[in-house]
Design an enzyme around this catalytic site. Sequence first.
Site, short mmCIF file in Angstrom:
data_model
loop_
_atom_site.label_atom_id
_atom_site.label_comp_id
_atom_site.label_asym_id
_atom_site.label_seq_id
_atom_site.Cartn_x
_atom_site.Cartn_y
_atom_site.Cartn_z
N SER A 118 36.15 46.97 41.40
CA SER A 118 35.76 46.35 40.13
C SER A 118 34.33 46.75 39.76
O SER A 118 33.56 47.22 40.61
CB SER A 118 35.82 44.81 40.31
OG SER A 118 35.40 44.15 39.14
N ASP B 39 37.97 46.92 49.07
CA ASP B 39 37.84 45.67 48.32
C ASP B 39 38.71 44.59 48.95
O ASP B 39 39.72 44.89 49.58
CB ASP B 39 38.26 45.88 46.85
CG ASP B 39 37.64 44.86 45.92
OD1 ASP B 39 36.67 45.20 45.21
OD2 ASP B 39 38.11 43.69 45.91
N ASP C 175 37.83 42.43 54.05
CA ASP C 175 36.92 41.30 53.79
C ASP C 175 35.63 41.66 54.49
O ASP C 175 35.56 41.65 55.73
CB ASP C 175 37.52 40.01 54.33
CG ASP C 175 36.60 38.82 54.07
OD1 ASP C 175 35.40 39.02 53.75
OD2 ASP C 175 37.07 37.67 54.21
N ASN D 88 28.11 46.97 48.31
CA ASN D 88 28.11 46.48 46.93
C ASN D 88 28.89 45.17 46.75
O ASN D 88 28.60 44.40 45.84
CB ASN D 88 28.70 47.59 46.04
CG ASN D 88 29.09 47.09 44.67
OD1 ASN D 88 28.24 46.93 43.79
ND2 ASN D 88 30.38 46.83 44.46
N TYR E 36 22.95 32.64 46.49
CA TYR E 36 23.11 34.06 46.13
C TYR E 36 21.75 34.76 46.16
O TYR E 36 21.60 35.84 46.75
CB TYR E 36 23.72 34.12 44.73
CG TYR E 36 23.83 35.50 44.11
CD1 TYR E 36 24.86 36.37 44.46
CD2 TYR E 36 22.92 35.92 43.13
CE1 TYR E 36 24.98 37.62 43.86
CE2 TYR E 36 23.03 37.17 42.52
CZ TYR E 36 24.06 38.01 42.89
OH TYR E 36 24.18 39.25 42.30
N LYS F 152 20.42 37.73 48.58
CA LYS F 152 20.00 39.03 48.03
C LYS F 152 18.58 39.38 48.50
O LYS F 152 18.28 40.56 48.75
CB LYS F 152 20.08 39.01 46.50
CG LYS F 152 21.50 38.99 45.95
CD LYS F 152 22.28 40.24 46.33
CE LYS F 152 23.58 40.38 45.53
NZ LYS F 152 24.38 41.54 45.95
P1 NAD Z 1 32.55 42.32 40.38
O1 NAD Z 1 32.95 40.92 40.56
O2 NAD Z 1 33.04 43.06 39.16
O3 NAD Z 1 32.90 43.18 41.67
C1 NAD Z 1 32.69 42.70 42.96
C2 NAD Z 1 33.83 43.16 43.84
O4 NAD Z 1 33.56 42.71 45.17
C3 NAD Z 1 35.19 42.58 43.41
O5 NAD Z 1 36.15 43.62 43.26
C4 NAD Z 1 35.55 41.67 44.57
O6 NAD Z 1 36.94 41.61 44.83
C5 NAD Z 1 34.80 42.30 45.73
N1 NAD Z 1 34.59 41.36 46.82
C6 NAD Z 1 34.22 40.06 46.73
N2 NAD Z 1 34.20 39.51 47.95
C7 NAD Z 1 34.56 40.47 48.83
C8 NAD Z 1 34.75 40.50 50.23
N3 NAD Z 1 34.58 39.40 50.98
N4 NAD Z 1 35.14 41.65 50.80
C9 NAD Z 1 35.35 42.76 50.05
N5 NAD Z 1 35.21 42.78 48.72
C10 NAD Z 1 34.82 41.65 48.12
O7 NAD Z 1 30.95 42.30 40.40
P2 NAD Z 1 29.84 43.37 40.00
O8 NAD Z 1 29.08 42.80 38.88
O9 NAD Z 1 30.40 44.73 39.88
O10 NAD Z 1 28.90 43.26 41.27
C11 NAD Z 1 28.67 44.33 42.17
C12 NAD Z 1 27.35 44.09 42.89
O11 NAD Z 1 26.28 44.07 41.93
C13 NAD Z 1 27.27 42.78 43.63
O12 NAD Z 1 26.55 42.98 44.83
C14 NAD Z 1 26.48 41.90 42.69
O13 NAD Z 1 25.82 40.85 43.37
C15 NAD Z 1 25.50 42.91 42.15
N6 NAD Z 1 24.86 42.51 40.91
C16 NAD Z 1 25.61 42.32 39.77
C17 NAD Z 1 24.96 41.93 38.61
C18 NAD Z 1 25.71 41.70 37.32
O14 NAD Z 1 25.13 41.13 36.37
N7 NAD Z 1 26.98 42.10 37.24
C19 NAD Z 1 23.57 41.74 38.60
C20 NAD Z 1 22.85 41.94 39.78
C21 NAD Z 1 23.52 42.33 40.93
#
Ligand code: NAD
Length: 249
Positions: free
Chosen positions: A15, A36, A62, A89, A153, A157
């Site tokens: 994702s 994932d 996981d 990620n 969270y 981080k």
């Molecule tokens: P997203 O929800 O689109 O993707 C996260 C993915 O991680 C999902 O596919 C989910 O199934 C997977 N996941 C969750 N728990 C898991 C586990 N236990 N084992 C394996 N996979 C798991 O989120 P995103 O926005 O693409 O986030 C990606 C990264 O970027 C994350 O680390 C998030 O904290 C960071 N981030 C995102 C934002 C934002 O605004 N989107 C901002 C800062 C940081």
Amino acid sequence: MKLENRVAIVTGGGSGIGRATAELLAAEGARVVAADLHEARARETADGITAQGGTALGVQVDVSQAAAVDLMVTRALDTFGQVDILVNNAAIAEGDDILTIDEATWDRNLNVVLKSVYLCSRAVLPHMIRQRQGAIVNIASVNGLTGLGEEAYSAAKAGVINLTQNMAVKYGQHNVRANVICPGTIHTPIWQSRLDRDPQILERLAAWYPLGRVGRPEDVAKAVLFLASDDAAWITGAVLNVDGGLMAG
Ligand code: NAD
């Protein structure tokens, strides 16, 4: 092609930022393991890459579970023979206020966001050290740099940022680099439940950003590519904000 003959594991590769990263690394020649929690999403990423002529494997994992993480790395090694790049990620962002978050939710955040970086890194490091080459790119958040986010969270981080710096210092002697990216708001499915409640939230947040918009998954993926590639051969321990200028304000 910046990543020819490289093998990359991208967690959360089903994702958002993880999928965009898996696609970009593959487009630059890497063979990619998209890992994932949701197997179908991981497969969808891998199938998309294969359809574009790349090489990818979708794996269910996981990242908070040691045995599952070890199996993910074993599958990567069995399939592609090496691991050169790890992108930590995967994450969740659950709960908000320290006065209301329950203990189980606190632990889940810390395990999926922070412990996962320990588990995945420890599983690939011996291979990277042996081959005297490796790049670990961790995805933290601007929330890990300030007191303006969800507490569990954000604390997790902040831990990811420090763990990255420690890995950079410790494993640099083996030519293993570790860097961390702190994204600002990126429009991905992680926002969906908040968008359902408040459809204008991202427009309002955009006004906070000096560059006038929230980020796209590709904005982060390009930074990952840079840090994972030999273009960043003398960069380790860096904390790179990909945030449209937010933290400069
Ligand atoms: P997203 O929800 O689109 O993707 C996260 C993915 O991680 C999902 O596919 C989910 O199934 C997977 N996941 C969750 N728990 C898991 C586990 N236990 N084992 C394996 N996979 C798991 O989120 P995103 O926005 O693409 O986030 C990606 C990264 O970027 C994350 O680390 C998030 O904290 C960071 N981030 C995102 C934002 C934002 O605004 N989107 C901002 C800062 C940081």
